[in-house]
Design a protein around this motif. Structure first.
Motif, PDB file in Angstrom:
ATOM      1  N   ASN A   1       0.818  -1.214   0.000  1.00 25.23           N
ATOM      2  CA  ASN A   1       0.000   0.000   0.000  1.00 25.23           C
ATOM      3  C   ASN A   1       0.854   1.267   0.000  1.00 25.23           C
ATOM      4  O   ASN A   1       0.526   2.246   0.675  1.00 25.23           O
ATOM      5  N   SER A   2       1.959   1.242  -0.738  1.00 24.87           N
ATOM      6  CA  SER A   2       2.871   2.395  -0.708  1.00 24.87           C
ATOM      7  C   SER A   2       2.804   3.255  -1.962  1.00 24.87           C
ATOM      8  O   SER A   2       3.497   4.277  -2.033  1.00 24.87           O
ATOM      9  N   LEU A   3       2.021   2.867  -2.965  1.00 27.45           N
ATOM     10  CA  LEU A   3       1.930   3.658  -4.190  1.00 27.45           C
ATOM     11  C   LEU A   3       1.432   5.054  -3.849  1.00 27.45           C
ATOM     12  O   LEU A   3       0.412   5.216  -3.169  1.00 27.45           O
ATOM     13  N   ARG A   4       2.142   6.082  -4.313  1.00 25.77           N
ATOM     14  CA  ARG A   4       1.807   7.452  -3.925  1.00 25.77           C
ATOM     15  C   ARG A   4       2.056   8.415  -5.082  1.00 25.77           C
ATOM     16  O   ARG A   4       2.819   8.132  -6.003  1.00 25.77           O
ATOM     17  N   GLY A   5       1.402   9.560  -4.995  1.00 27.83           N
ATOM     18  CA  GLY A   5       1.668  10.655  -5.906  1.00 27.83           C
ATOM     19  C   GLY A   5       2.154  11.859  -5.124  1.00 27.83           C
ATOM     20  O   GLY A   5       1.750  12.075  -3.974  1.00 27.83           O
ATOM     21  N   ILE A   6       3.050  12.644  -5.729  1.00 36.00           N
ATOM     22  CA  ILE A   6       3.566  13.862  -5.099  1.00 36.00           C
ATOM     23  C   ILE A   6       3.387  15.014  -6.072  1.00 36.00           C
ATOM     24  O   ILE A   6       3.801  14.929  -7.236  1.00 36.00           O
TER      25      ILE A   6
ATOM     26  N   SER B   1      -3.224  11.541  -4.649  1.00 39.78           N
ATOM     27  CA  SER B   1      -3.502  10.244  -5.260  1.00 39.78           C
ATOM     28  C   SER B   1      -2.571  10.025  -6.452  1.00 39.78           C
ATOM     29  O   SER B   1      -2.345  10.940  -7.253  1.00 39.78           O
ATOM     30  N   PRO B   2      -2.019   8.822  -6.601  1.00 36.82           N
ATOM     31  CA  PRO B   2      -1.174   8.555  -7.773  1.00 36.82           C
ATOM     32  C   PRO B   2      -1.968   8.563  -9.078  1.00 36.82           C
ATOM     33  O   PRO B   2      -1.369   8.540 -10.159  1.00 36.82           O
ATOM     34  N   PHE B   3      -3.289   8.614  -8.975  1.00 36.06           N
ATOM     35  CA  PHE B   3      -4.143   8.621 -10.168  1.00 36.06           C
ATOM     36  C   PHE B   3      -4.633  10.026 -10.505  1.00 36.06           C
ATOM     37  O   PHE B   3      -5.574  10.201 -11.273  1.00 36.06           O
ATOM     38  N   THR B   4      -3.979  11.021  -9.934  1.00 29.31           N
ATOM     39  CA  THR B   4      -4.295  12.418 -10.209  1.00 29.31           C
ATOM     40  C   THR B   4      -3.443  12.935 -11.363  1.00 29.31           C
ATOM     41  O   THR B   4      -2.211  12.817 -11.331  1.00 29.31           O
ATOM     42  N   SER B   5      -4.061  13.488 -12.381  1.00 26.88           N
ATOM     43  CA  SER B   5      -3.369  14.138 -13.504  1.00 26.88           C
ATOM     44  C   SER B   5      -2.177  13.327 -14.006  1.00 26.88           C
ATOM     45  O   SER B   5      -1.021  13.741 -13.860  1.00 26.88           O
ATOM     46  N   PRO B   6      -2.418  12.143 -14.583  1.00 29.51           N
ATOM     47  CA  PRO B   6      -1.313  11.315 -15.069  1.00 29.51           C
ATOM     48  C   PRO B   6      -0.382  12.083 -16.005  1.00 29.51           C
ATOM     49  O   PRO B   6      -0.825  12.753 -16.929  1.00 29.51           O
ATOM     50  N   GLY B   7       0.900  11.985 -15.749  1.00 28.66           N
ATOM     51  CA  GLY B   7       1.896  12.671 -16.560  1.00 28.66           C
ATOM     52  C   GLY B   7       2.412  13.953 -15.937  1.00 28.66           C
ATOM     53  O   GLY B   7       3.497  14.418 -16.287  1.00 28.66           O
ATOM     54  N   THR B   8       1.654  14.526 -15.009  1.00 28.15           N
ATOM     55  CA  THR B   8       2.096  15.747 -14.333  1.00 28.15           C
ATOM     56  C   THR B   8       2.273  15.536 -12.835  1.00 28.15           C
ATOM     57  O   THR B   8       2.634  16.464 -12.113  1.00 28.15           O
TER      58      THR B   8
END
Length: 538
Positions: free
Chosen positions: A397-402, A409-416
Motif C-alpha cells: 500500500n505504498s503507491l503514492r503521488g507527489i 492520489s497517484p491517479f491524479t493528472s497522469p503525466g504531471t
C-alpha cells in the motif's frame, strides 16, 4: 531523481492484451460507457495521457500498476520526466514538486564522494580502469558534488576514465550536461550522448537511456550510485484472496471463470489462497466528479500471468499467501537492476542462466544486446543505494503521488504527478547475492546513521568556520553570516532528522561490495565498510 526506462504507448496495450484479464459483459460495458459517455458529456480530461490511457483500457481491459507507472513517468505522449515541451516547470526544489537530499545540502554529495574514495582505498587504490555510474541523476547536483570532492584525491581522479549517467529524460540530460560540462559540446555516440567534464578535459561524461547499453567489462572497477531511483521503477501489486467456494453439484453456476473463459468442473477449483493482481481501471462515470482521480485500483477477477509467477519467486511472498487480504508489491525491474549491479561487481553466477527477456525499455526492447555471462577474475567496485522504504518488510500500500510537495492520489493528472512506491531492500539484496558469487550486501541502515558515521556534523562545522572566515574577510554584515550559518545547520540537521517530518529515518542506505575473503578476512566474515560500522582501510 526518480526516472525509469520509458515505453511507447503501443507497448502498454500489448501488455494488457498479454495479461488476458477476464472481461465479463458487465465490466466491459462499464469501461466502454465510461469512455464514450465521458466524451458525450464533454468531460475535460486532466491530461492528454489520461485520455489516452482511458481509451487503451476501454479497448484492452485494465492494466497492471507497473504499466500505469511507466506511462505516467516516461510516456512519449507526455510523462512526468518526458514532457512534450521543455517549458514544463522543474520538478526539483521549492518551486517544484519535491526536494532531494543533494539539493538540501552540498554535504550530502560530498560524503557520497568520500564514501567512494574510502572504498577505492580499501580495495587497493586501483590506478586505472575505474568508472562512476549514477542512475537517474536528476539535475546532476549529486554527481557534481561528488566530482568536486574526488578531485581532492588526484590518484583516484586520474584513475576514473568515465562517468556514466543513466537518464531517460532529454530535459534532465540537458540540465546535467550544463552543470557537469559547462560549455563543452554534447555529441551523440554509440550508446547515447557524451561530453567532457568541466573538472578535467580527460574525463568523459556519457549518457545512456538504459543501463544495459553500458558495457559490463570484467576488467573495470565500477562505483555505482542510485539515489531515489528504485522508488520510481514500476511495481506489480498483489492481494491474497481465499479459495472460491465450490458450487453444489447440479447448480446452474457450476462453473469457474478463467482468463480463457468459463470451465464446468468445480472439482478443479484452485486449492488454498490465491494471489490476485490489483490493476488500474477508469473511475466509473457516475463517480467521476470534477477534480477527482480518473483512475482507480480494482482487483483482477481471475489469475493473471504476473500473479501466477511473481509471488511464487520468493519464500517471503509465499509466507503471506494464506493471510486473507495480505498485499505485496513486487518490482521485477528493480531486481533486474540489482542483478546488473552485482554482475558488474563480481561477475555472473554460473549456476543461474541469464533471463530470457530483458527489462522493458523504449530503445532497449528493440536493440539492447542479450545478457551474456560475465566472468570477473577479481571482484571490485561498489554500489550504494539510497532510497525510502522499510528496512526489512515487504512494501504494501505504498503507491503514492507527489505534487507541489504534497502527497496526492497517484491517479491524479497522469503525466504531471510524480508517482513512486517504497523500495524492497531485502529483495534487492537477495537478487544481488543470487546473481553473483562475488558480492556481499551491507545494510540497509538509516540515512541518519550512515551520514552521521560519515561525519556530516564535522563537515558542517568546517563549512560554518569557512563561512565565518570569508564573511569576516569581505566585511559583510552579521545578518548575512547568520543566514549562511542557518542554511548550513538547517540542511544537515534535516538530512539526519529522525522525526516523522525528517529524512534521517525515512531513507535507507544499502551497499553492495566485492566479496573477496582472501583479502578482507576469514571466509564468511564480512568487512564492514565506512558508514556501516567500519573504518577506512589504508
Amino acid at each position: 531523481m526518480r526516472s525509469s526506462v520509458p515505453r511507447t504507448f503501443r507497448q502498454i496495450t500489448r501488455n494488457a492484451t498479454r495479461l488476458n484479464v477476464p472481461r465479463c459483459r458487465a465490466s466491459g460495458a462499464r469501461w466502454s460507457s465510461t469512455a464514450a459517455a465521458a466524451e458525450e458529456e464533454g468531460h475535460k480530461w486532466s491530461t492528454p495521457l489520461a485520455k489516452q490511457l482511458t481509451e487503451a483500457i476501454t479497448t484492452t481491459g485494465p492494466i497492471p500498476v507497473a504499466s500505469y507507472m511507466r506511462q505516467c513517468l516516461t510516456s512519449d505522449l507526455g510523462g512526468y520526466y518526458t514532457p512534450k515541451t521543455s517549458s514544463q516547470n522543474d520538478q526539483f526544489g521549492t518551486k517544484g514538486d519535491f526536494v532531494t537530499s543533494p539539493e538540501i545540502s552540498q554535504i550530502f554529495g560530498e560524503l557520497i564522494g568520500l564514501w567512494v574514495v574510502a572504498e577505492w582505498i580499501a580495495q587497493g587504490r586501483r590506478g586505472a580502469g575505474v568508472y562512476l555510474m549514477e542512475m537517474g541523476p536528476g539535475r546532476g547536483t549529486l554527481m557534481d558534488d561528488m566530482l568536486r570532492t574526488i578531485r581532492n584525491f588526484p590518484p583516484l581522479a586520474k584513475a576514473i576514465e568515465a562517468v556514466y549517467l543513466v537518464e531517460a529524460s532529454q530535459n534532465l540530460r540537458l540540465a546535467q550536461h550544463k552543470l557537469l560540462c559547462g560549455e563543452n559540446p554534447l555529441t551523440e555516440n554509440s550508446i547515447g550522448h557524451e561530453s567532457t567534464s568541466k573538472y578535467s578535459p580527460d574525463l568523459r561524461i556519457i549518457w545512456a537511456e538504459d543501463v544495459r547499453f553500458i558495457p559490463q567489462d570484467p576488467t573495470k572497477t565500477p562505483f555505482m550510485i542510485a539515489h531515489e531511483f528504485f522508488d520510481a521503477l514500476p511495481i506489480h501489486v498483489f492481494q491474497s484472496v481465499p479459495p472460491p467456494q465450490p458450487p453444489k453439484e447440479g447448480d446452474a453456476a457450476d462453473t469457474i471463470e478463467t482468463p480463457t473463459g468459463p470451465i464446468k468442473n468445480p472439482r478443479r477449483l484452485p486449492q488454498g489462497h490465491q494471489w490476485r493482481e490489483l490493476v488500474v481501471s477508469p473511475t466509473p462515470l457516475h463517480r467521476l466528479n470534477e477534480g477527482e482521480p480518473e483512475f482507480e485500483l480494482t482487483m483482477a477477477k481471475a489469475a493473471t500471468p504476473h500473479s501466477m509467477y511473481l509471488p511464487e519467486t520468493s519464500s517471503r511472498y509465499k509466507a503471506l499467501k494464506d493471510v486473507d487480504g495480505a498485499t505485496i508489491e513486487i518490482s521485477p525491474e528493480s531486481l533486474a537492476y540489482a542483478r546488473d549491479f552485482a554482475i558488474r561487481l563480481g561477475g555472473s553466477n554460473p549456476e543461474t542462466s541469464p533471463p530470457s527477456q530483458p527489462a522493458a525499455g523504449r530503445k532497449a526492447v528493440a536493440s539492447a544486446p542479450r545478457e551474456e555471462a560475465v566472468m570477473k577474475d577479481e571482484p571490485s567496485g561498489a554500489a550504494l543505494i539510497i532510497d525510502y522504504g522499510p528496512a526489512s518488510n515487504i512494501p504494501a500500500n505504498s503507491l503514492r503521488g507527489i505534487k507541489q510537495h504534497t502527497r496526492v492520489s497517484p491517479f491524479t493528472s497522469p503525466g504531471t504527478t510524480d508517482v513512486s512506491a517504497d523500495v524492497d531492500f531485502l529483495a534487492l539484496a537477495g537478487s544481488a547475492i543470487n546473481s553473483s558469487p562475488g558480492v556481499e550486501v551491507h545494510g540497509p541502515v538509516s540515512q541518519a546513521l550512515f551520514l552521521t558515521a560519515m561525519g556530516i556534523e564535522e563537515r558542517a562545522a568546517q563549512l560554518v568556520k569557512k563561512a565565518m572566515v570569508e564573511k569576516g574577510r569581505t566585511g559583510e554584515g552579521k545578518e548575512e553570516l547568520t543566514e549562511v550559518v542557518k542554511r548550513i545547520e538547517g540542511g544537515w540537521q534535516r538530512l539526519v532528522d529522525l522525526s516523522p517530518q525528517g529524512m534521517g529515518g525515512l531513507y535507507q542506505v544499502m551497499a553492495m561490495l566485492p566479496f573477496r575473503p582472501e583479502q578482507f578476512g576469514e571466509e564468511g566474515k564480512k568487512r564492514r565498510p565506512v558508514g556501516f560500522g567500519g573504518d577506512v582501510r589504508l
